[in-house]
Design a protein around this motif. Structure first.
Motif, short mmCIF file in Angstrom:
data_model
loop_
_atom_site.label_atom_id
_atom_site.label_comp_id
_atom_site.label_asym_id
_atom_site.label_seq_id
_atom_site.Cartn_x
_atom_site.Cartn_y
_atom_site.Cartn_z
N GLU A 302 0.86 -1.19 0.00
CA GLU A 302 0.00 0.00 0.00
C GLU A 302 0.89 1.24 0.00
N LEU A 303 0.51 2.26 -0.75
CA LEU A 303 1.28 3.51 -0.78
C LEU A 303 0.36 4.66 -0.39
N TRP A 304 0.75 5.39 0.65
CA TRP A 304 -0.03 6.49 1.18
C TRP A 304 0.80 7.77 1.18
N LEU A 305 0.10 8.92 1.25
CA LEU A 305 0.77 10.22 1.23
C LEU A 305 0.08 11.16 2.20
N ASP A 306 0.87 11.85 3.01
CA ASP A 306 0.30 12.84 3.94
C ASP A 306 1.27 14.01 4.09
N GLY A 307 0.71 15.23 4.16
CA GLY A 307 1.54 16.43 4.25
C GLY A 307 1.63 17.03 5.64
N PRO A 325 -6.64 -1.23 9.02
CA PRO A 325 -6.39 -2.66 9.20
C PRO A 325 -4.92 -2.93 9.52
N ASP A 326 -4.68 -3.92 10.36
CA ASP A 326 -3.33 -4.20 10.85
C ASP A 326 -2.41 -4.58 9.69
N ARG A 327 -1.33 -3.83 9.54
CA ARG A 327 -0.34 -4.08 8.49
C ARG A 327 0.91 -3.31 8.86
N PRO A 328 2.11 -3.89 8.77
CA PRO A 328 3.33 -3.14 9.12
C PRO A 328 3.44 -1.85 8.31
N THR A 329 3.70 -0.75 9.00
CA THR A 329 3.78 0.55 8.35
C THR A 329 5.23 1.04 8.36
N HIS A 402 5.02 -6.51 1.34
CA HIS A 402 3.57 -6.26 1.41
C HIS A 402 3.25 -5.22 2.49
N ALA A 403 4.16 -4.30 2.70
CA ALA A 403 4.00 -3.31 3.77
C ALA A 403 3.01 -2.22 3.38
N ARG A 404 2.66 -1.42 4.38
CA ARG A 404 2.01 -0.13 4.14
C ARG A 404 3.12 0.90 4.18
#
Length: 422
Positions: A302-307, A325-329, A402-404
């Protein structure tokens, strides 16, 4: 380079050597332009430390759902300067932007002025030339001496949560910062007050009462709370049972409440309130990236973006991660050297499997990646550095396919990512 880019580069050169927060330069330029700020549609003026942009976006979605044409001004931009100015709902066209910038450049006649001041004047000029029903103005820095604070009689003012940030300009304590934010409150103009710490709330309410400005404060005049898969907003006029905000994170429920209180004060119907929740799009606020070269690189991750970039922003991200949902970030983080890096990272330490620090490309005030990594280690995080975000993502994938992956730490980094990722 577009015409507006060339003009913006020239305007950068007018920046004073020392920035003194003052409205004098704005008043001078606006007078030379014939006071366009006096000819724009009714203004909703929004100040605060966190949540200004998200709150503005929700108000805009709600007003537009009722058929209103809405101008909007926000800063900074992420990918393109045009994002700062919306004319009746749409990003300002290049021809209009270039024309207003050129007119402001001519009227300023080479005198010292900050980039934010002259581009804010350009926004006012563009708004005065285009018909609309409302103007949404987001404060750039503080409030009392911000370039947007030249509107004598706004229709409504809004103050989102106030926290510690920009202490070199606004003061070292929460009450001092709150006093600067409360500077947008005007005589007898209603003010919507979002959730506040007690020290900030006292200062804001005192300013409002001194100006006979009607107060509509969270916890006193309106409330918002999650309920099942939705939220419930309630005030003296009744109850709205609504979907959760499209923007992700528990902090967005509080921003939604502030936006709904503003919409209620503007006479919005429940259908508009619903649209404010479902139709809002605001990039780089816990945004899941779903396509583009970086997403292709991330493959199964998963790929996320925050400013977010201050301690309150770090707390908001931590609360959001806790609810996913639980996933290593794994974090990819780049920050400015003017920010409270430890204060931002500390809340994230319990939620991050690792942090890879990067410089912010093209940003002279970037914090060196090694310093960001050192700050992360001091907060108890496993940390390393990478030359850029793509290299950081590739390295994370070798360890956690398969990380976040969350790219975070700065709106400037977020903007760079959005440009590079298409």
């Amino acid at each position: 380079m577009t015409t507006s880019d060339a003009i913006l580069s020239r305007l950068m050169a007018l920046h004073p050597k020392v920035i003194d927060l003052s409205l004098d330069r704005m008043h001078r330029l606006l007078a030379a332009l014939g006071h366009p700020e006096r000819r724009i549609p009714p203004v909703i003026h929004i100040a605060g430390t966190n949540g200004k942009g998200s709150t503005q976006a929700m108000i805009r979605a709600g007003l537009q759902a009722g058929g209103a044409r809405v101008h909007a001004y926000t800063s900074p931009h992420l990918a393109w300067f045009h994002e700062r100015i919306r004319l009746a709902g749409d990003l300002i066209p290049e021809a209009d932007l270039a024309a207003t910038l050129r007119d402001c450049e001519d009227a300023n006649d080479g005198q010292p002025i900050t980039f934010f001041e002259i581009t804010t004047a350009a926004a006012f000029l563009a708004f005065s030339r285009s018909a609309a029903d409302y103007t949404l103005l987001e404060v750039g820095l503080g409030g009392r001496l911000d370039a947007t604070n030249v509107i004598d009689a706004p229709h409504l003012t809004v103050i989102t949560p106030v926290s510690i940030d920009h202490t070199q300009y606004l003061g070292e304590t929460l009450p001092l910062i709150a006093a600067e934010k409360a500077g947008i409150i005007k005589p007898r103009v209603p003010v919507i007050i979002g959730p506040q710490q007690d020290d900030a709330l006292r200062v804001i309410e005192a300013r409002a009462m001194g100006l006979s400005a009607p107060i509509l404060a969270h916890g006193q005049h309106w409330t918002v709370q999650p309920e099942r898969d939705g939220i419930v907003f309630q005030d003296d006029h009744g109850l709205w049972d609504l979907p959760r905000p499209a923007l992700i994170g528990p902090h967005q429920i509080q921003n939604a409440g502030t936006a709904l209180a503003a919409l209620r004060a503007l006479g919005a119907a429940e259908a508009q309130a619903r649209a404010a929740m479902t139709d809002t799009h605001w990039p780089a606020r816990m945004q899941r990236l779903t396509r583009g070269p970086l997403v292709d690189l991330a493959q199964g991750a998963e790929l996320w973006l925050d400013g977010g970039h201050n301690p309150a922003g770090g707390q908001a991200i931590a609360a959001t991660l806790q609810g996913l949902p639980d996933r290593p970030t794994h974090l990819v983080c780049g920050m400015l050297n003017t920010k409270d890096v430890a204060g931002y990272l500390r809340p994230l330490a319990a939620h991050a499997a690792s942090l890879t620090a990067v410089d912010i490309p093209g940003e002279p005030n970037t914090l060196p990646a090694r310093d960001t990594a050192d700050a992360a280690r001091a907060c108890g995080m496993e940390a390393r550095t990478a030359p850029d975000a793509a290299a950081a993502i590739a390295d994370i994938l070798t360890r956690a396919p398969h990380a976040r992956i969350l790219i975070c730490g700065s709106l400037y980094l977020a903007g760079r990512i959005l440009r590079e990722n298409g």
